[in-house]
Design a protein around this motif. Structure first.
Motif, PDB file in Angstrom:
ATOM      1  N   UNK A 163      21.532   0.685  -9.225  1.00  0.00           N
ATOM      2  CA  UNK A 163      21.248   2.115  -9.312  1.00  0.00           C
ATOM      3  C   UNK A 163      19.761   2.416  -9.419  1.00  0.00           C
ATOM      4  N   UNK A 164      18.933   1.369  -9.446  1.00  0.00           N
ATOM      5  CA  UNK A 164      17.497   1.571  -9.564  1.00  0.00           C
ATOM      6  C   UNK A 164      17.011   1.688 -10.993  1.00  0.00           C
ATOM      7  N   UNK A 165      17.867   1.361 -11.963  1.00  0.00           N
ATOM      8  CA  UNK A 165      17.461   1.392 -13.366  1.00  0.00           C
ATOM      9  C   UNK A 165      16.870   0.050 -13.773  1.00  0.00           C
ATOM     10  N   UNK A 166      15.793   0.077 -14.549  1.00  0.00           N
ATOM     11  CA  UNK A 166      15.146  -1.158 -15.007  1.00  0.00           C
ATOM     12  C   UNK A 166      16.013  -1.801 -16.084  1.00  0.00           C
ATOM     13  N   UNK A 167      16.440  -3.052 -15.844  1.00  0.00           N
ATOM     14  CA  UNK A 167      17.268  -3.769 -16.819  1.00  0.00           C
ATOM     15  C   UNK A 167      16.491  -4.891 -17.502  1.00  0.00           C
ATOM     16  N   UNK A 168      15.267  -5.176 -16.982  1.00  0.00           N
ATOM     17  CA  UNK A 168      14.425  -6.210 -17.610  1.00  0.00           C
ATOM     18  C   UNK A 168      13.002  -5.981 -17.149  1.00  0.00           C
ATOM     19  N   UNK A 217      15.173   1.633  -0.264  1.00  0.00           N
ATOM     20  CA  UNK A 217      13.815   1.568  -0.781  1.00  0.00           C
ATOM     21  C   UNK A 217      13.795   1.923  -2.260  1.00  0.00           C
ATOM     22  N   UNK A 218      12.785   1.393  -2.933  1.00  0.00           N
ATOM     23  CA  UNK A 218      12.567   1.712  -4.345  1.00  0.00           C
ATOM     24  C   UNK A 218      11.061   1.753  -4.573  1.00  0.00           C
ATOM     25  N   UNK A 219      10.574   2.853  -5.134  1.00  0.00           N
ATOM     26  CA  UNK A 219       9.146   2.892  -5.412  1.00  0.00           C
ATOM     27  C   UNK A 219       8.568   4.274  -5.375  1.00  0.00           C
ATOM     28  N   UNK A 229       0.812  -1.208   0.000  1.00  0.00           N
ATOM     29  CA  UNK A 229       0.000   0.000   0.000  1.00  0.00           C
ATOM     30  C   UNK A 229       0.855   1.271   0.000  1.00  0.00           C
ATOM     31  N   UNK A 230       2.132   1.144   0.318  1.00  0.00           N
ATOM     32  CA  UNK A 230       3.052   2.275   0.189  1.00  0.00           C
ATOM     33  C   UNK A 230       3.694   2.330  -1.195  1.00  0.00           C
ATOM     34  N   UNK A 231       3.295   1.404  -2.072  1.00  0.00           N
ATOM     35  CA  UNK A 231       3.779   1.387  -3.457  1.00  0.00           C
ATOM     36  C   UNK A 231       5.308   1.392  -3.536  1.00  0.00           C
ATOM     37  N   UNK A 232       5.927   0.549  -2.717  1.00  0.00           N
ATOM     38  CA  UNK A 232       7.386   0.512  -2.732  1.00  0.00           C
ATOM     39  C   UNK A 232       7.876  -0.866  -2.314  1.00  0.00           C
ATOM     40  N   UNK A 273      18.913   4.066  -3.375  1.00  0.00           N
ATOM     41  CA  UNK A 273      17.465   4.156  -3.208  1.00  0.00           C
ATOM     42  C   UNK A 273      16.877   5.106  -4.244  1.00  0.00           C
ATOM     43  N   UNK A 274      15.611   4.846  -4.559  1.00  0.00           N
ATOM     44  CA  UNK A 274      14.911   5.734  -5.493  1.00  0.00           C
ATOM     45  C   UNK A 274      13.433   5.736  -5.125  1.00  0.00           C
TER      46      UNK A 274
END
Length: 422
Positions: A329-334, A292-294, A275-278, A365-366
């Motif tokens: 680094x929080x970058x989407x790789x897939x 954290x990421x989200x 519910x915190x979307x993370x 974190x991002x």
């Protein structure tokens, strides 16, 4: 005359919106898409379980080219946790909706038109035949599904039973060898409730604890996720006492209706903080955020997260209908998108029990939030998926809303005209 002109314009407007809605449906892409960064996702096939918005849940194995190489899609079912065993078979949590004639009478009290069968099945990898099963009946499907299973090293199977607010272990013959009832440890009057509080037990078939995960820790204790209490607890296997609590009921700065906690070797807990979307990594003693990421700008109601050996994190982004892997680094790789309401994901090259990985202190974190209006629209889009076809997203919802408002206005104008004899 003015009213007739308005009605004519409204009629044309509704018609044009209806045509636009049809065109949106024809142009919609309901298929899955996959992307992969050259920098690379972690190696191995990916196992994705799909709850679905209806009763067409499935289990998918994807190869490194994102092709479905294995599929299990039981009829009228939702599929939750799954894991690959050492023998190559899959252990799967499945909940199947049954017609009343297939239900025992004592499970037709609340909803007399149907019941469910909660099933834990081991599937032969080659034939997909059920080689082992444990099941029970329950009332209705919402909040009564079996969410998590875990095959222990001695061959027994640990299960959480959301509908009956319990966690238990069965042996290969189906006999219960260990059981933990929430009412004995979380209800009013217990030590936990006196110290932490939490929702009162309303009894009956209501969704009290929404217990959704069980894992055996290295020390032999069990870790349980009690979603509606916003806590992850550690239960002593011998005494059944709660010996550690991560989170606090109602304190949503720490956890808010979480799923699938994952204890890392360094003692932190990686949790899909839904519910915190993370996804958040917490110190299991102090509740301090390590990583954290989200935020709604990145995730929408995640329900599973695994830290891979190279420091990447595999995340099930449920209401965005996708599974993503992010790097340090929080970058989407897939990413694998378009699968409707995924529940869990595992990289099969990583052992289910191997929690040796990179700690959050070495990751970036991002957190990206969105404005309240967009957030509300995205929430409406997510809930609409339970009612409308999968291609109906935010643009289609806005078109549909315009049609409804225009039609209501047209009918009101007509009613007024009739009442005034115009």
């Amino acid at each position: 005359m003015e009213r007739r002109r308005r009605m004519r314009y409204l009629g044309w407007g509704v018609l044009l919106l209806a045509l636009a809605f049809g065109a949106q449906g024809l142009a919609a892409n309901e298929g899955v898409t996959a992307t992969s960064d050259a920098g690379g996702p972690y190696e191995g096939h990916t196992l994705v379980s799909v709850q679905s918005y209806g009763l067409d849940g499935k289990l998918l194995e994807l190869n490194e080219d994102n092709e479905v190489v294995w599929k299990f899609d039981p009829p009228k079912s939702r599929v939750f946790d799954a894991e690959q065993l050492e023998n190559g078979n899959f252990l799967v949590a499945v909940t199947t909706k049954l017609s009343p004639e297939k239900c025992p009478d004592d499970q037709l009290v609340v909803a007399s038109d149907q019941c469910i069968e909660a099933r834990v099945v081991e599937l032969d990898y080659e034939t997909k035949e059920v080689v082992w099963e444990y099941s029970w009946y329950d009332e209705y499907i919402t909040h009564h599904e079996v969410h998590d299973v875990d095959r222990l090293e001695n061959g027994n199977t640990a299960i959480v039973d959301m509908g009956n607010d319990r966690a238990f272990v069965v042996n290969e013959s189906g006999a219960i060898t260990w059981e933990w009832q929430a009412e004995n440890h979380l209800a009013q009057g217990t030590e936990f409730h006196e110290k932490y509080g939490g929702p009162a037990d309303p009894g009956g078939e209501t969704d009290w604890t929404h217990m959704n995960d069980i894992d055996k820790l290295e020390n032999g204790n069990f870790q349980l996720s009690v979603r509606n209490f916003d806590v992850v607890i550690e239960v002593d296997r011998e005494t059944k006492d709660i010996v550690n609590v991560v989170g606090e009921p109602g304190n949503h700065e720490v956890l808010d209706h979480q799923h699938n906690p994952y204890r890392l070797r360094n003692g932190t807990v990686l949790v899909a903080d839904s519910e915190n979307d993370r996804v958040v990594e917490l110190n299991a003693t102090t509740d301090e955020i390590v990583w954290q990421y989200g935020g709604r700008g990145l995730l929408h109601w995640p329900r599973d997260a695994d830290r891979l050996p190279n420091g990447n994190t595999l995340i099930v982004d449920t209401f965005n209908n996708r599974v993503v892997e992010i790097d340090r680094n929080g970058d989407v790789v897939w990413s694998y998108s378009g699968v409707q309401m995924p529940y869990t994901a595992d990289r099969l090259s990583v052992s289910e029990e191997d929690h040796e990985t990179v700690p959050g202190t070495e990751l970036e974190s991002r957190y990206v939030e969105t404005d309240s209006v967009r957030s509300a629209l995205e929430q409406a889009e997510a809930y609409a998926a339970f009612v409308f076809p999968s291609w109906v997203e935010l643009p289609e919802l806005l078109t549909l809303a315009g049609m409804v408002l225009g039609t209501v206005w047209f009918l009101l104008e007509g009613a007024v005209a009739v009442a005034r004899g115009q």
